[in-house]
Design a protein around this motif. Sequence first.
Motif, PDB file in Angstrom:
ATOM      1  N   ALA A 248       9.212   9.555   9.277  1.00 55.90           N
ATOM      2  CA  ALA A 248       8.086   9.629   8.341  1.00 55.90           C
ATOM      3  C   ALA A 248       7.956   8.387   7.464  1.00 55.90           C
ATOM      4  O   ALA A 248       6.842   7.987   7.106  1.00 55.90           O
ATOM      5  N   GLN A 249       9.072   7.754   7.124  1.00 57.26           N
ATOM      6  CA  GLN A 249       9.044   6.561   6.279  1.00 57.26           C
ATOM      7  C   GLN A 249       9.271   5.272   7.061  1.00 57.26           C
ATOM      8  O   GLN A 249       9.340   4.201   6.466  1.00 57.26           O
ATOM      9  N   THR A 250       9.374   5.379   8.384  1.00 58.71           N
ATOM     10  CA  THR A 250       9.618   4.181   9.204  1.00 58.71           C
ATOM     11  C   THR A 250       8.550   4.061  10.286  1.00 58.71           C
ATOM     12  O   THR A 250       7.424   3.663   9.998  1.00 58.71           O
ATOM     13  N   THR A 251       8.886   4.413  11.519  1.00 56.95           N
ATOM     14  CA  THR A 251       7.961   4.205  12.633  1.00 56.95           C
ATOM     15  C   THR A 251       6.770   5.153  12.619  1.00 56.95           C
ATOM     16  O   THR A 251       5.742   4.866  13.234  1.00 56.95           O
ATOM     17  N   GLY A 252       6.891   6.281  11.931  1.00 59.60           N
ATOM     18  CA  GLY A 252       5.775   7.221  11.872  1.00 59.60           C
ATOM     19  C   GLY A 252       4.887   7.042  10.658  1.00 59.60           C
ATOM     20  O   GLY A 252       3.845   7.692  10.541  1.00 59.60           O
ATOM     21  N   TYR A 253       5.287   6.149   9.747  1.00 61.00           N
ATOM     22  CA  TYR A 253       4.567   5.980   8.471  1.00 61.00           C
ATOM     23  C   TYR A 253       3.111   5.570   8.689  1.00 61.00           C
ATOM     24  O   TYR A 253       2.194   6.116   8.061  1.00 61.00           O
TER      25      TYR A 253
ATOM     26  N   ILE B 100      -8.607   0.164  11.294  1.00 58.56           N
ATOM     27  CA  ILE B 100      -9.823   0.091  10.486  1.00 58.56           C
ATOM     28  C   ILE B 100     -10.678   1.341  10.645  1.00 58.56           C
ATOM     29  O   ILE B 100     -11.432   1.715   9.738  1.00 58.56           O
ATOM     30  N   PHE B 101     -10.542   2.027  11.775  1.00 58.79           N
ATOM     31  CA  PHE B 101     -11.318   3.261  11.948  1.00 58.79           C
ATOM     32  C   PHE B 101     -10.914   4.309  10.918  1.00 58.79           C
ATOM     33  O   PHE B 101     -11.752   5.114  10.482  1.00 58.79           O
ATOM     34  N   ALA B 102      -9.636   4.323  10.513  1.00 59.67           N
ATOM     35  CA  ALA B 102      -9.189   5.285   9.506  1.00 59.67           C
ATOM     36  C   ALA B 102      -9.930   5.070   8.193  1.00 59.67           C
ATOM     37  O   ALA B 102     -10.307   6.027   7.500  1.00 59.67           O
ATOM     38  N   VAL B 103     -10.147   3.801   7.807  1.00 58.75           N
ATOM     39  CA  VAL B 103     -10.909   3.491   6.593  1.00 58.75           C
ATOM     40  C   VAL B 103     -12.354   3.954   6.766  1.00 58.75           C
ATOM     41  O   VAL B 103     -12.952   4.548   5.854  1.00 58.75           O
ATOM     42  N   PHE B 104     -12.928   3.685   7.924  1.00 59.01           N
ATOM     43  CA  PHE B 104     -14.305   4.111   8.205  1.00 59.01           C
ATOM     44  C   PHE B 104     -14.423   5.634   8.100  1.00 59.01           C
ATOM     45  O   PHE B 104     -15.371   6.153   7.475  1.00 59.01           O
ATOM     46  N   ALA B 105     -13.470   6.352   8.703  1.00 59.82           N
ATOM     47  CA  ALA B 105     -13.515   7.815   8.688  1.00 59.82           C
ATOM     48  C   ALA B 105     -13.356   8.362   7.277  1.00 59.82           C
ATOM     49  O   ALA B 105     -13.982   9.366   6.913  1.00 59.82           O
TER      50      ALA B 105
ATOM     51  N   LEU C  16      -5.772   0.964  -0.271  1.00 63.03           N
ATOM     52  CA  LEU C  16      -5.234   0.308  -1.460  1.00 63.03           C
ATOM     53  C   LEU C  16      -3.710   0.259  -1.428  1.00 63.03           C
ATOM     54  O   LEU C  16      -3.021   0.746  -2.313  1.00 63.03           O
ATOM     55  N   GLY C  17      -3.187  -0.328  -0.345  1.00 60.38           N
ATOM     56  CA  GLY C  17      -1.752  -0.532  -0.244  1.00 60.38           C
ATOM     57  C   GLY C  17      -0.989   0.549   0.483  1.00 60.38           C
ATOM     58  O   GLY C  17       0.229   0.433   0.661  1.00 60.38           O
ATOM     59  N   TRP C  18      -1.677   1.612   0.920  1.00 60.47           N
ATOM     60  CA  TRP C  18      -0.986   2.689   1.616  1.00 60.47           C
ATOM     61  C   TRP C  18      -1.051   2.531   3.130  1.00 60.47           C
ATOM     62  O   TRP C  18      -0.054   2.704   3.830  1.00 60.47           O
ATOM     63  N   LEU C  19      -2.220   2.229   3.641  1.00 60.74           N
ATOM     64  CA  LEU C  19      -2.426   2.148   5.093  1.00 60.74           C
ATOM     65  C   LEU C  19      -2.177   0.728   5.582  1.00 60.74           C
ATOM     66  O   LEU C  19      -2.911  -0.195   5.212  1.00 60.74           O
ATOM     67  N   PRO C  20      -1.161   0.506   6.428  1.00 61.73           N
ATOM     68  CA  PRO C  20      -0.905  -0.842   6.971  1.00 61.73           C
ATOM     69  C   PRO C  20      -1.979  -1.243   7.984  1.00 61.73           C
ATOM     70  O   PRO C  20      -2.569  -0.400   8.657  1.00 61.73           O
ATOM     71  N   ILE C  21      -2.208  -2.537   8.096  1.00 58.77           N
ATOM     72  CA  ILE C  21      -3.150  -3.121   9.077  1.00 58.77           C
ATOM     73  C   ILE C  21      -4.501  -2.414   9.000  1.00 58.77           C
ATOM     74  O   ILE C  21      -5.119  -2.094  10.008  1.00 58.77           O
ATOM     75  N   GLN C  22      -4.980  -2.175   7.780  1.00 60.98           N
ATOM     76  CA  GLN C  22      -6.223  -1.422   7.594  1.00 60.98           C
ATOM     77  C   GLN C  22      -7.462  -2.225   7.970  1.00 60.98           C
ATOM     78  O   GLN C  22      -8.537  -1.653   8.143  1.00 60.98           O
ATOM     79  N   ASP C  23      -7.329  -3.546   8.111  1.00 59.42           N
ATOM     80  CA  ASP C  23      -8.497  -4.360   8.462  1.00 59.42           C
ATOM     81  C   ASP C  23      -8.566  -4.684   9.953  1.00 59.42           C
ATOM     82  O   ASP C  23      -9.448  -5.400  10.387  1.00 59.42           O
ATOM     83  N   SER C  24      -7.648  -4.128  10.731  1.00 58.89           N
ATOM     84  CA  SER C  24      -7.631  -4.450  12.154  1.00 58.89           C
ATOM     85  C   SER C  24      -7.375  -3.205  13.007  1.00 58.89           C
ATOM     86  O   SER C  24      -8.302  -2.463  13.308  1.00 58.89           O
TER      87      SER C  24
END
Length: 405
Positions: free
Chosen positions: A237-242, A279-284, A268-276
């Motif tokens: 949960a805090q490593t590969t699944g984060y 990015i669909f997670a941000v859109f959703a 805002l610092g929680w979701l890694p690679i949010q711009d690539s």
Amino acid sequence: MKFKLKNLIPLFDETVSSWALEARLLRWLTLIWLFVGLAVLFSASYSAADMKYGDGLYFFKRQLITVFLGLILFNIIVNLPFRKIIGVSHWLLILFLGFIFITLVPGLGTRGVYGTSRWLSIGGFPIQPSELIKPFLVLQSARVFGHWEKLSWGIRIAWLVVFGFVLLGILAQPNLSTTALCGMTIWLIALASGLPYTYLGGTAAAGVVLALLSVTINKYQLLRITSFLNPWAKDKAQTTGYQLIQSLLAVGSGNTWGSGFTFSQQKLGWLPIQDSDFIFAVFAEEFGFVGSVALLVMLAVFATLGLMVALKAKNSIHRLSAIGITTLLTGQSFINIGVATGVLPTTGLPLPFFSYGGSSIIATLVATALLIRVARESNEAEVVPLRRQPTKTRRESRFLHKNKF
């Protein structure tokens, strides 16, 4: 061919009214897809760019530069005879294949996470050859399999070896997801061309073996698969699944209508690679279930138009090119969305027109332009006026001269 300056941007092309209906619809769908993607990238990248570079528009401005370059290429390709494009596809394929192998040379390729080497820096600007090669891999695959029965076994084997080197070069970077996407696209083009099932079955089995070897050698790929199966496990949960957990939280937070444009909290610092990649997670999160369904409908319409273009194509190379490009773009989109929603294991495939990356934007605009060009050449309204008109006889010319008003 002459181009007016204002016609370098497809919004202002004055000849569009004569295009086939499918070409016009694909053009507008491409532009809508592109501009929505730019808006989402602006929102998804602003906070990360501000924290990293002190300029919230850093990623957005760089994306605009490549979009401008891509649109110029887009307008050139949609107005260029397809035979000329297909005539140079093999040279461009070889060029980008060489770039792929250059990325593997220590000191030349730009290193990323997990020791990957997928980029080259040219004049301080990074390019990703494995993205730029995709449209030309489709074209050359369509050319080879479209003429398969006319080719000697020597030429057949030579091109199969080249395709193999492309896949092995991308796999060695390592980039399993792009290798799998390119391999499946080539395989589907071969299937549509009518190749014997014995050949197709053998290549499919070889592809599965290569994928298993890659997962065995690159432990991080195996960890992605095991984390995908249960990202909530205590040891993941805090490593590969984060990453996947944060993506699922973003998608779930969108509810029905979303939090509103630019109001995503996970970026805002929680979701890694949010711009690539995610990015669909941000859109959703910002546009909710309704916006996500609208995007899926748009992709379905694009795929339908692509298949209609393939069905109307006048020769096998046009048809196979349309099938390959449609598969490439919609397949990559659905895979990216599947990753962000936890349906598929985490991969590094960008979401076309949404994700940050100049090579991806340019390759996608080139691919859509090729599909539109195939649609244009299937349009009788454009083809008929180009045919040579019968010349008037001398008697007809004298009569018209005497009786002119």
